[in-house]
Each structure stands twice: as structure tokens, then as C-alpha cells.
Design an enzyme around this catalytic site. Structure first.
Site, mmCIF file in Angstrom:
data_model
loop_
_atom_site.group_PDB
_atom_site.id
_atom_site.type_symbol
_atom_site.label_atom_id
_atom_site.label_comp_id
_atom_site.label_asym_id
_atom_site.label_seq_id
_atom_site.Cartn_x
_atom_site.Cartn_y
_atom_site.Cartn_z
ATOM 1 N N HIS A 313 0.850 -1.188 0.000
ATOM 2 C CA HIS A 313 0.000 0.000 0.000
ATOM 3 C C HIS A 313 0.883 1.234 0.000
ATOM 4 C CE1 HIS A 313 -3.132 2.828 1.178
ATOM 5 N NE2 HIS A 313 -3.968 1.924 0.704
ATOM 6 N N ASP A 371 -7.990 -5.618 0.326
ATOM 7 C CA ASP A 371 -8.470 -6.401 -0.812
ATOM 8 C C ASP A 371 -8.065 -7.863 -0.756
ATOM 9 O OD1 ASP A 371 -9.791 -4.330 -2.012
ATOM 10 O OD2 ASP A 371 -7.948 -3.550 -2.874
HETATM 11 N N1 ACO Z 1 4.072 -7.526 -4.787
HETATM 12 C C1 ACO Z 1 5.416 -7.550 -4.969
HETATM 13 N N2 ACO Z 1 6.203 -6.466 -4.811
HETATM 14 C C2 ACO Z 1 5.617 -5.335 -4.445
HETATM 15 C C3 ACO Z 1 4.228 -5.223 -4.231
HETATM 16 C C4 ACO Z 1 3.447 -6.386 -4.417
HETATM 17 N N3 ACO Z 1 2.132 -6.374 -4.238
HETATM 18 N N4 ACO Z 1 3.921 -3.952 -3.887
HETATM 19 C C5 ACO Z 1 5.091 -3.282 -3.872
HETATM 20 N N5 ACO Z 1 6.115 -4.112 -4.215
HETATM 21 C C6 ACO Z 1 7.547 -3.777 -4.242
HETATM 22 C C7 ACO Z 1 7.897 -2.931 -5.461
HETATM 23 O O1 ACO Z 1 8.287 -3.741 -6.552
HETATM 24 C C8 ACO Z 1 9.051 -2.105 -4.929
HETATM 25 O O2 ACO Z 1 10.192 -2.908 -4.869
HETATM 26 P P1 ACO Z 1 11.662 -2.271 -5.164
HETATM 27 O O3 ACO Z 1 11.869 -1.257 -4.083
HETATM 28 O O4 ACO Z 1 12.575 -3.433 -5.109
HETATM 29 O O5 ACO Z 1 11.579 -1.655 -6.536
HETATM 30 C C9 ACO Z 1 8.646 -1.823 -3.482
HETATM 31 O O6 ACO Z 1 7.812 -2.941 -3.114
HETATM 32 C C10 ACO Z 1 7.906 -0.517 -3.295
HETATM 33 O O7 ACO Z 1 6.752 -0.541 -4.118
HETATM 34 P P2 ACO Z 1 6.150 0.695 -4.902
HETATM 35 O O8 ACO Z 1 5.561 0.187 -6.183
HETATM 36 O O9 ACO Z 1 7.161 1.791 -4.977
HETATM 37 O O10 ACO Z 1 5.012 1.129 -3.920
HETATM 38 P P3 ACO Z 1 3.812 2.083 -4.264
HETATM 39 O O11 ACO Z 1 3.477 2.785 -3.012
HETATM 40 O O12 ACO Z 1 4.087 2.896 -5.464
HETATM 41 O O13 ACO Z 1 2.651 1.027 -4.672
HETATM 42 C C11 ACO Z 1 0.741 -0.314 -4.662
HETATM 43 C C12 ACO Z 1 1.598 0.700 -3.897
HETATM 44 C C13 ACO Z 1 0.368 0.205 -6.056
HETATM 45 C C14 ACO Z 1 -0.550 -0.571 -3.877
HETATM 46 C C15 ACO Z 1 1.559 -1.640 -4.799
HETATM 47 O O14 ACO Z 1 1.909 -2.117 -3.532
HETATM 48 C C16 ACO Z 1 0.800 -2.701 -5.577
HETATM 49 O O15 ACO Z 1 0.777 -2.688 -6.812
HETATM 50 N N6 ACO Z 1 0.136 -3.672 -4.857
HETATM 51 C C17 ACO Z 1 -0.652 -4.686 -5.514
HETATM 52 C C18 ACO Z 1 -1.974 -4.119 -5.935
HETATM 53 C C19 ACO Z 1 -2.903 -3.873 -4.765
HETATM 54 O O16 ACO Z 1 -3.110 -4.737 -3.921
HETATM 55 N N7 ACO Z 1 -3.512 -2.684 -4.743
HETATM 56 C C20 ACO Z 1 -4.480 -2.324 -3.723
HETATM 57 C C21 ACO Z 1 -4.126 -1.062 -3.059
HETATM 58 S S1 ACO Z 1 -5.245 -0.823 -1.711
HETATM 59 C C22 ACO Z 1 -6.638 -0.203 -2.370
HETATM 60 O O17 ACO Z 1 -6.705 0.404 -3.423
HETATM 61 C C23 ACO Z 1 -7.837 -0.448 -1.571
#
Ligand code: ACO
Length: 436
Positions: A313, A371
């Protein structure tokens, strides 16, 4: 806004004049540096794609402490609201700032209930869609179309119009989502039944048919009501910011909410519950619990583009408090329906356990979000997977409209107009076609 005694000073390594910037304090949470005059003072913009460090507005509705895993609506912890209140009480709180007493609750419930029907003409509008259209495609259209039906509540600058638009949206979303569902399966629409609760009425419109009596199961009704409470608002997330930006032009409130629905659809936002359940199905198909290790390996491989959906998140760097409540509801619903041994639930629990112990997830502070479990609950209730995000939109509507109305009432509100760092070609001349 309360100004802090401390000021920020921005200095430049090339010896240019430094600039003093005011700092404001919220009631809780990080202070903000006011950069509104920065461009006038320095000729420079700030650069913050994704709003990683930018507060785009002031708000008194929802507060999140991502490190603590805390979520407050108007100061009340989500755990207390989810346990002691129902969704309409939560709507009252988000819209008006206070939980209703019994008299106000009765009046508010009556008001919302009086608006649950939609203009009969909406049925014909719906008929224009293919039967296999995605429910979010239908919802984007239907919510936008409301602006063409309710001409007496479309002036965003009129507080009475804003109030009635808010009530209409909260009241009509369940009817529209249920209609979208009935349309795709070819069943007759069920009109709202106003002696039922908000969640009970939604279950009735979704699952009743004119052929036989439908009895609302109180455990499922409560579970759905909790899903609505947990998704009702989440401060300045992507769809809420979309609603604010769209509404900042003074557009019709129904159109602004339709923009929020469109934004929510994406898998990085509201579409994650659908994506999370599809992910579980895929792992299940590949061989279930034994294949978790292989799947986690793929998730950790940067080139695979595979994410553990329902994990991570932007704000929560701790367990999402909504995920805990949703896991509890998940247990209740599965027990009620005799599905305690549901293989998908077992798979989800195992996946969560393994991910929470894995260094990749631990070091990145990736925890389950709401979720991760809401899809399993909805599936158990009988809601088809493509409808999950539409249910999220139904619940988030109150948050969107509360935030939109707050923005319009804010004396500091202006049309939203981000700036850019231009990296394209400087000015050049068009050449005749043969010379390009
Ligand atoms: N699975 C694997 N790796 C992940 C995940 C994940 N679900 N989420 C983040 N990471 C990793 C990224 O690859 C990144 O790694 P790095 O530092 O080695 O490059 C690190 O964790 C940081 O992630 P960011 O993408 O920079 O985090 P951001 O805050 O931009 O993204 C997001 C948040 C979009 C929710 C992301 O965690 C994601 O795509 N999760 C899966 C989708 C999801 O469940 N969304 C629901 C959000 S809650 C809602 O809307 C109710």
C-alpha cells in the site's frame, strides 16, 4: 490552517537568494511546507510525480497513520466504527462530521431510503450495453448518466444541490450495481425494498427474483455492511483525488463521481480485489498450496512483472487495519455458509503466512491490504468476481462526495492545475511533407 513558528528555508548551491516558506500544522500527522508562492518567488516548480510528498488539499474527514496502521474517520478508529456502527451511521459521520443520535439516524435512513429508486429510463440506457460488458464499464456510464436525469441537484456551488446529490448518489449506487449485475445475467431487475437495511436491500436487489420470496441472511448482511464501512473513505487516494480534480472545474457532481469510478477500476487501486482473487484462482489451478513457493519466486523476480495482489500500500507500511477486520468477517461468513475448509481461503492464509515471513516483503514493509480478504468474502456471498470493484465504488461513493463537498466549501479551493517539467522538443518549424 495553523501556522507553525518554524519556517523552512530553501537555499540554492549556486548562491541564488534563499526563500523562506511557511509551515502549517495539522491536528495530527506531518506538517506541510506551503510552496504556493514558490514559483512567483523563484520561477521554479516542485517535482513530485505520484504525489509522494505533496498534500494537495486540507481535509478534516479521514486520517491515516500508515506506520502505525491506523485509520480514523472524523477521529473515530475504523475498528470501533466497524464493530459498533452501521454503514448509514458511517455515511452520516463522513458527510456531516458527527455520528447521528437515534433521531438523526432515523431521519437520515429515511432520507436515503426515499431515494433508492432510479429513473425508469435508466433501464433503457443500460440496454445499450453488451451483456458481457465489465460492470465497471457499465457503472462509469450509469453514474455519469445520472447527471442527465437529476437536473435539480447539479449546481455544485449550491449547498442544497450538493446535499441532495450526495443523498441520491448514496441511495442509488446499490440499485445501479444490482441492475448492472441483473442485466449481465439476463434476470429481471428487482426494485428496492425500503423496509430492508441498506446492505439487506442490496442483497435483495442482487439475489432475489420475482418468482420467490428472498430472505436476507443477517450474517451476510452484516458482512456486506462491514465491507461498505471499510471502503467508505481513505483520504486522498487516486480516485478521491480524481473526484476532487474533476470537481474543481465546477462540473456536475454526478460527472465528478463517474470520474472517480473510472479511476477506481484500475488493478493498482479498486481493481485489486478482483485481481487478488484471480491470482488465488491461478495458483489454485497450478496446484494450490504446493505452488506458493514458485509463485513467490516469480513475484520477487523484477523481470516477471508479477505482483502479489492484495499486498502493499502506498500509505500503510504496517498491517492495513481494514485487512484484520476483513479477515474476521471472512471467518464469520465462511463458518455461516459451512465453507470453513474453502480451499481458496486456506490458500490465501498460507500465502499470507509465507509472505509475512519472507525477507523481500518484510524489508519492503509489504502487508496484506483490505483487498486480500474482501474478494474471498464477496465470492462466498455469491457476488461474481467482475462485480467486486463495483461494490467498492458503491461503498466509496460517500467518501468521494464528502470530499468533493468539503473541497467546494473550502475558501482556499481553486481549479486543480498541476505543472510539469517539460522534456520535449523546444520550438521548431514545420517542414513541408516531402522534407520530413
Ligand atoms: N508484490 C510484490 N512487490 C511489491 C508489491 C506487491 N504487491 N507492492 C510493492 N512491491 C515492491 C515494489 O516492486 C518495490 O520494490 P523495489 O523497491 O525493489 O523496486 C517496493 O515494493 C515498493 O513498491 P512501490 O511500487 O514503490 O510502492 P507504491 O506505493 O508505489 O505502490 C501499490 C503501492 C500500487 C498498492 C503496490 O503495492 C501494488 O501494486 N500492490 C498490488 C496491488 C494492490 O493490492 N492494490 C491495492 C491497493 S489498496 C486499495 O486500493 C484499496
Amino acid at each position: 490552517m495553523k501556522a507553525s513558528d518554524t519556517k523552512a528555508t530553501l537555499s540554492f548551491s549556486n548562491g541564488g537568494d534563499s526563500v523562506e516558506l511557511p509551515i502549517y500544522k495539522g491536528t495530527v500527522g506531518p506538517d506541510v511546507i506551503d510552496i504556493r508562492k514558490l514559483y512567483a518567488q523563484t520561477g521554479m516548480f516542485t517535482y513530485d510525480p505520484g504525489f509522494m510528498s505533496t498534500a494537495a488539499c486540507q481535509s478534516a474527514i479521514t486520517y491515516i497513520d500508515g506506520d502505525k496502521g491506523e485509520l480514523l474517520y472524523r477521529g473515530y478508529p475504523i475498528e470501533q466504527l466497524a464493530t459498533n456502527c452501521d454503514f448509514l451511521e458511517t455515511c452520516h459521520l463522513l458527510l456531516y462530521g458527527e455520528l447521528p443520535d437515534q433521531g438523526k439516524k432515523t431521519n437520515f435512513t429515511k432520507l436515503v431510503t426515499n431515494h433508492t429508486m432510479v429513473n425508469e429510463q435508466m433501464q433503457f440506457f443500460l440496454r445499450g450495453f453488451r451483456r458481457d460488458a465489465h460492470p465497471m464499464a457499465i457503472m462509469t456510464g450509469l453514474v455519469g448518466a445520472l447527471s442527465a436525469f437529476y437536473h435539480d441537484s447539479t449546481d455544485i456551488n449550491n449547498p442544497e444541490h450538493r446535499e441532495i446529490a450526495a443523498i441520491r448518489l448514496i441511495a442509488k449506487m446499490p440499485t445501479l450495481v444490482a441492475m448492472a449485475y441483473k442485466y449481465t445475467i439476463g434476470q429481471p431487475y428487482m426494485y428496492p425494498k425500503n423496509d430492508l437495511s441498506y446492505a439487506g436491500n442490496f442483497l435483495h436487489m442482487m439475489f432475489a427474483t420475482p418468482c420467490e420470496e428472498y430472505k436476507v441472511n443477517p450474517v451476510l448482511e452484516r458482512a456486506l455492511d462491514r465491507i461498505f464501512i471499510l471502503h467508505a473513505d481513505h483520504e486522498q487516494n487516486a480516485s478521491t483525488s480524481t473526484v476532487r480534480l474533476c470537481g474543481s472545474s465546477g462540473t456536475n457532481p454526478f460527472a465528478a463521481i463517474a470520474a472517480g469510478v473510472a479511476c477506481l477500476w484500475g488493478p493498482a487501486h479498486g481493481g485489486a480485489n478482483e485481481a487478488a482473487l484471480n491470482m488465488l484462482y491461478d495458483i489454485q489451478k497450478e496446484g494450490g498450496v504446493e505452488k506458493i513457493g514458485e509463485f513467490i519466486k516469480k513475484v520477487k523476480d523484477k523481470n516477471s512483472n508479477v505482483k502479489l495482489m492484495g499486498f502493499g500500500h502506498r500509505v500503510y507500511k504496517n498491517y492495513d487495519p481494514r485487512a484484520k477486520l476483513m479477515q474476521e468477517t471472512c471467518n464469520e461468513v465462511l463458518t455461516e455458509l459451512g465453507l470453513e475448509n474453502d480451499p481458496l481461503f486456506k490458500l490465501a492464509k498460507e500465502l499470507e503466512k509465507i509472505a509475512l515471513e519472507d525477507e523481500y516483503f518484510v524489508s519492503r514493509k509489504l502487508y496484506p491490504n483490505v483487498d486480500f480478504y474482501s474478494g474471498i468474502v464477496q465470492r462466498a456471498i455469491g457476488i461474481p468476481v467482475p462485480l467486486f470493484t463495483a461494490i467498492f465504488a458503491l461503498a466509496r461513493t460517500v467518501g468521494w462526495i464528502a470530499q468533493l463537498n468539503e473541497m467546494i466549501g473550502d475558501p482556499e479551493y481553486k481549479i486543480g492545475r498541476p505543472r510539469q517539467l517539460f522534456e520535449g522538443s523546444p520550438k521548431r518549424d514545420v517542414q513541408p511533407i516531402g522534407k520530413r
